[in-house]
Design a protein around this motif. Structure first.
Motif, short mmCIF file in Angstrom:
data_model
loop_
_atom_site.label_atom_id
_atom_site.label_comp_id
_atom_site.label_asym_id
_atom_site.label_seq_id
_atom_site.Cartn_x
_atom_site.Cartn_y
_atom_site.Cartn_z
N THR A 124 1.05 28.15 81.29
CA THR A 124 0.86 28.77 82.61
C THR A 124 1.82 29.94 82.82
O THR A 124 1.48 30.91 83.50
N GLN A 125 3.01 29.87 82.22
CA GLN A 125 3.93 30.99 82.31
C GLN A 125 3.41 32.19 81.52
O GLN A 125 3.59 33.34 81.92
N ILE A 126 2.75 31.91 80.39
CA ILE A 126 2.13 32.99 79.61
C ILE A 126 0.99 33.63 80.39
O ILE A 126 0.85 34.85 80.46
N LEU A 127 0.17 32.80 81.01
CA LEU A 127 -0.97 33.30 81.78
C LEU A 127 -0.52 34.06 83.03
O LEU A 127 -1.29 34.86 83.57
N LEU A 128 0.70 33.84 83.46
CA LEU A 128 1.22 34.53 84.63
C LEU A 128 1.29 36.04 84.41
O LEU A 128 1.23 36.82 85.36
N SER A 142 -11.23 25.64 75.83
CA SER A 142 -11.45 24.21 75.59
C SER A 142 -11.50 23.50 76.94
O SER A 142 -11.24 24.11 77.99
N LYS A 143 -11.79 22.20 76.91
CA LYS A 143 -11.82 21.42 78.15
C LYS A 143 -10.45 21.40 78.81
O LYS A 143 -10.34 21.35 80.04
N ARG A 144 -9.42 21.41 77.98
CA ARG A 144 -8.06 21.38 78.53
C ARG A 144 -7.79 22.62 79.39
O ARG A 144 -7.07 22.55 80.39
N PHE A 145 -8.37 23.76 79.04
CA PHE A 145 -8.11 25.01 79.75
C PHE A 145 -9.03 25.21 80.94
O PHE A 145 -8.90 26.20 81.66
N LYS A 146 -9.95 24.30 81.16
CA LYS A 146 -10.95 24.50 82.21
C LYS A 146 -10.31 24.72 83.57
O LYS A 146 -10.72 25.62 84.33
N ASP A 147 -9.32 23.91 83.93
CA ASP A 147 -8.67 24.04 85.24
C ASP A 147 -7.21 24.45 85.12
O ASP A 147 -6.49 24.46 86.13
N LEU A 148 -6.78 24.82 83.90
CA LEU A 148 -5.37 25.14 83.71
C LEU A 148 -4.97 26.41 84.45
O LEU A 148 -3.83 26.54 84.90
N TRP A 149 -5.91 27.37 84.58
CA TRP A 149 -5.57 28.62 85.26
C TRP A 149 -5.22 28.38 86.73
O TRP A 149 -4.50 29.19 87.34
#
Length: 568
Positions: A124-128, A142-149
């Motif tokens: 999440t820090q990278i996506l920031l 992947s499924k893990r990233f579906k709601d990670l954002w």
């Protein structure tokens, strides 16, 4: 076929440009042509893969998406309908695209695998660092990233539709009720987005402990609205960075301004009813280190006072593109810890710089026009410029634009320049008319070690001869490196630095003037170690100066001469 690959193909398909946009001068392919192309692609795909006995619906979905992608790719790259009329050529092209998409997917999967090995907090820090729209796209990984954002502690977006953007922000904040926001950036692209309610959700963001706040528009010329930024902004205990562009600021409430953590502040074309707004903001930031102000001609801040013990970097810009007749502008800088200052104010009638004992570098790009409508006399202008230069006289590195140099000579030609006793590095832009005064100018820098001389050719001010006889102290004792650079031609004096017109052919006489300037440096510099010549191949000045070098008397025998070509 694996679901991630199908999702990847869907993502690629969405990123394909529309044919009409990519080929605006050509007629789009007809629906008949596209259907024929799809049938040919389907046949090639089925022939290249054995038909399975199970999972037919999933296979059909895969083939449909795959065909859509290939058809879009082929159509967008084709110049005409006949380009893929040969079946063999089409099959070769399809197989090439199949190989290409597989390589893309493998790189995509490798990236996904590497990211998946990281903990959620680090991802999440990278996506920031990504805009929110790009952060959302990672849900296909992947499924893990579906709601990670949704767990990313920040938002960065462009606003076109006010209602949609407010609903999105409200949903995002609701999903992150228990966490603090590190960054919130919203860029407006039109006035219609400034509807009622925007101030409230910005206030909500501030109350959530945001650290970086960036609100405004880079396209509009006038403020969006006077109440866009909530008064809560003046009492944030978490803000570290604040950037406001083209917005109106409300007057601070009675409790004043208290921003104990703010280190960076950028104010661009703001307006306010409080003429002391900038002064109040600075006084309420005890750890402010970086301040940038792009002033608006009608910002209602006639005197901009910058008084700070913590400030290290200060940049001020004020164009005279528009003025209010009868209004006077002023800048006062009092910052003992300031190390870098960029001064680009063309309009202020009064410029005060004091207590700048720590100043290391100053970049001056101002014409010191002092308000066309004011009654300041020539003597007063000369005194103001002199006081400003004395205020920055302790600097070690200085950059001066050609318009600034011209203004300095215009107002100070009756006396010597201020002495810069600590300055060792100087970058200055000379038009050909001012080259005659180069020795007089360099007398103000007795300890100069590195000189960058930018040469501009001004057709209207071409001198007849260049006779340099005076030799300043720095050439005799300290000057070790000189860079002589040709920069693009300008139409006339007074243009801002780096705003140049298209290159014109330089006259032979002009080249002669430049050669004489190089001769003067080589024949009078006793400790010179390096001379770098950077001229454009358009003028061939490097070649002509190189041919003239054997005729020069080089006073420093160990001097290295380097010829470089530069692009304008």
């Amino acid at each position: 076929m694996a679901e991630p690959f199908v999702s990847f193909l869907s993502f690629l398909l969405k990123t394909q440009p529309d044919y009409a946009l990519s080929h605006p001068r050509q007629k789009p392919f007809s629906d008949t042509s596209r259907q024929a192309m799809r049938k040919k692609i389907t046949v090639i795909l089925q022939r290249s893969r054995p038909t399975p006995t199970t999972d037919t619906p999933r296979l059909q979905r895969f083939l449909s998406i795959y065909t859509d992608y290939l058809e879009s790719k082929l159509m967008n790259s084709a110049n005409s309908e006949e380009e893929y009329s040969n079946p063999r050529d089409l099959e070769v092209r399809v197989h090439y695209l199949l190989k290409e998409v597989k390589e893309l997917y493998n790189r995509f999967r490798d990236t996904s695998d590497r990211l998946s090995a990281l903990p959620d907090t680090l991802i999440t820090q990278i996506l920031l660092y990504l805009p929110t729209k790009d952060s959302i796209k990672t849900k296909i990984l992947s499924k893990r990233f579906k709601d990670l954002w949704l767990q990313v502690p920040g938002l960065e977006m462009h606003s076109h539709e006010p209602a949609a953007i407010q609903n999105f922000i409200a949903t995002f904040l609701q999903r992150n009720r228990g966490s603090r926001l590190q960054k919130f950036k919203i860029t407006y692209n039109g006035r219609n987005v400034c509807s009622h309610g925007n101030s409230e959700f910005i206030a909500g963001v501030i109350n959530r402990g945001v650290q970086q706040l960036d609100v405004g528009s880079s396209t509009l010329k006038r403020p969006l609205t006077n109440d866009l930024v909530h008064v809560n902004i003046y009492k944030s205990n978490t803000l570290v960075s604040l950037k406001l562009a083209n917005v109106g600021l409300q007057n601070p409430p009675e409790f004043g301004v208290s921003l104990p953590c703010l280190k960076t502040m950028h104010l661009e074309d703001i307006t306010t009813k409080d003429p002391l707004i900038v002064e109040k903001l600075i006084s309420g930031c005890p750890v402010l280190e970086d301040l940038t102000v792009f002033r608006a001609f009608d910002d209602n801040v006639p005197v901009m006072r910058v008084r700070s013990l913590s400030l290290k970097r200060f940049c001020v810009k004020l164009s005279r593109a528009r003025i209010i007749h009868g209004k006077e502008y002023a800048v006062e800088v009092d910052a003992p810890g300031l190390k870098y200052m960029n001064f680009g104010d063309n309009l202020s009638d009064r410029v005060v710089a004091k207590n700048l004992s720590s100043l290391f570098k100053v970049d001056i790009d101002a014409q010191f026009s002092f308000g066309i409508t004011t009654t300041i006399t020539v003597q007063m202008k000369q005194a103001i410029i002199s006081d400003f230069l004395k205020g920055v006289s302790g600097v070690r590195h200085m950059i001066i634009s050609q318009p600034t140099l011209e203004s300095l000579y215009s107002w100070m030609n009756n006396g010597a320049f201020t002495k810069f006793s600590n300055l060792t590095r100087l970058e200055v832009s000379f038009c050909t008319d001012l080259l005659q005064r180069l020795p007089h100018f360099l007398e103000g820098f007795p300890k100069l070690k590195h000189l960058t001389l930018n040469l501009l050719y001004l057709k209207d001010l071409e001198p007849e001869n260049l006779e340099l006889t005076v030799v300043p102290q720095c050439l005799l004792c300290t000057l070790e490196c000189v860079e002589v650079k040709e920069v693009a031609t300008v139409e006339k004096a007074g243009k801002k630095r780096a705003r140049y017109i298209k290159r014109t052919k330089v006259s032979k006489h002009m080249k002669k003037i430049w050669i004489e300037a190089v001769r003067y440096i080589l024949e009078n510099s006793l400790v010179l170690k390096k001379l770098v010549l950077c001229f454009s191949s358009v003028t061939n000045s490097v070649l002509e100066i190189s041919e003239a070098l054997p005729t020069f008397t080089i006073r420093s025998p160990g001097c290295e001469i380097i010829n470089n070509l530069t692009s304008l």
